[in-house]
Write a protein that holds these residues in place. Structure first.
Motif, PDB file in Angstrom:
ATOM      1  N   HIS A  10      -2.026   6.121  -5.671  1.00 24.75           N
ATOM      2  CA  HIS A  10      -1.780   4.943  -6.498  1.00 24.75           C
ATOM      3  C   HIS A  10      -0.368   5.046  -7.055  1.00 24.75           C
ATOM      4  CE1 HIS A  10      -2.629   2.544 -10.407  1.00 24.75           C
ATOM      5  NE2 HIS A  10      -2.142   1.763  -9.464  1.00 24.75           N
ATOM      6  N   GLU A  11       0.476   4.088  -6.691  1.00 21.32           N
ATOM      7  CA  GLU A  11       1.856   4.042  -7.172  1.00 21.32           C
ATOM      8  C   GLU A  11       2.071   2.708  -7.870  1.00 21.32           C
ATOM      9  OE1 GLU A  11       5.779   5.318  -7.755  1.00 21.32           O
ATOM     10  OE2 GLU A  11       4.248   6.461  -6.691  1.00 21.32           O
ATOM     11  N   ARG A  12       2.480   2.766  -9.131  1.00 23.55           N
ATOM     12  CA  ARG A  12       2.695   1.545  -9.904  1.00 23.55           C
ATOM     13  C   ARG A  12       4.035   0.906  -9.559  1.00 23.55           C
ATOM     14  NH1 ARG A  12      -1.205   0.860 -13.569  1.00 23.55           N
ATOM     15  NH2 ARG A  12      -2.344   2.694 -14.256  1.00 23.55           N
ATOM     16  N   GLY A  13       4.031  -0.437  -9.545  1.00 21.31           N
ATOM     17  CA  GLY A  13       5.242  -1.194  -9.280  1.00 21.31           C
ATOM     18  C   GLY A  13       6.145  -1.234 -10.496  1.00 21.31           C
ATOM     19  N   PRO A  20      -1.642  -6.033  -7.679  1.00 18.21           N
ATOM     20  CA  PRO A  20      -2.336  -4.924  -7.011  1.00 18.21           C
ATOM     21  C   PRO A  20      -2.441  -5.176  -5.505  1.00 18.21           C
ATOM     22  CG  PRO A  20      -3.622  -5.757  -8.852  1.00 18.21           C
ATOM     23  CD  PRO A  20      -2.506  -6.711  -8.643  1.00 18.21           C
ATOM     24  N   THR A  42       6.772  -0.974  -4.120  1.00 16.12           N
ATOM     25  CA  THR A  42       6.679  -0.689  -5.553  1.00 16.12           C
ATOM     26  C   THR A  42       8.008  -0.824  -6.282  1.00 16.12           C
ATOM     27  OG1 THR A  42       6.962   1.675  -5.135  1.00 16.12           O
ATOM     28  CG2 THR A  42       4.689   0.843  -5.306  1.00 16.12           C
ATOM     29  N   ASP A  56       1.541  -2.951  -7.330  1.00 12.75           N
ATOM     30  CA  ASP A  56       0.864  -1.687  -7.601  1.00 12.75           C
ATOM     31  C   ASP A  56       0.132  -1.346  -6.308  1.00 12.75           C
ATOM     32  OD1 ASP A  56       1.660  -1.485 -10.235  1.00 12.75           O
ATOM     33  OD2 ASP A  56      -0.223  -2.217 -11.057  1.00 12.75           O
TER      34      ASP A  56
END
Length: 66
Positions: A10-13, A20, A42, A56
């Motif tokens: 899981h990599e957040r933008g 998402p 991202t 995300d």
């Protein structure tokens, strides 16, 4: 299934409200093949695009029953 471990990345933008995005991989493939996409999705500002267009990103592995 009870007791099954799910592996995911899981990599957040970077934008203020990233959308998402779930990216599964198919059988006989691996999530490793998709890893190079993460920075483009991202952190679009790194390639000259608007950070508000970021995602995300969630990349999951196919669970294997044990």
């Amino acid at each position: 299934m009870v007791g099954m471990d799910i592996h995911f990345i899981h990599e957040r933008g970077s934008g203020s409200n990233p959308l998402p995005l779930l990216i599964p991989h198919g059988w006989r493939s691996t999530f490793y093949k998709i890893l190079d996409l993460i920075p483009y999705l991202t952190h679009p500002e790194k390639i000259g695009d608007d950070p508000e267009d970021s995602f995300d990103v969630i990349i999951s592995s196919i669970p294997v029953a044990g």
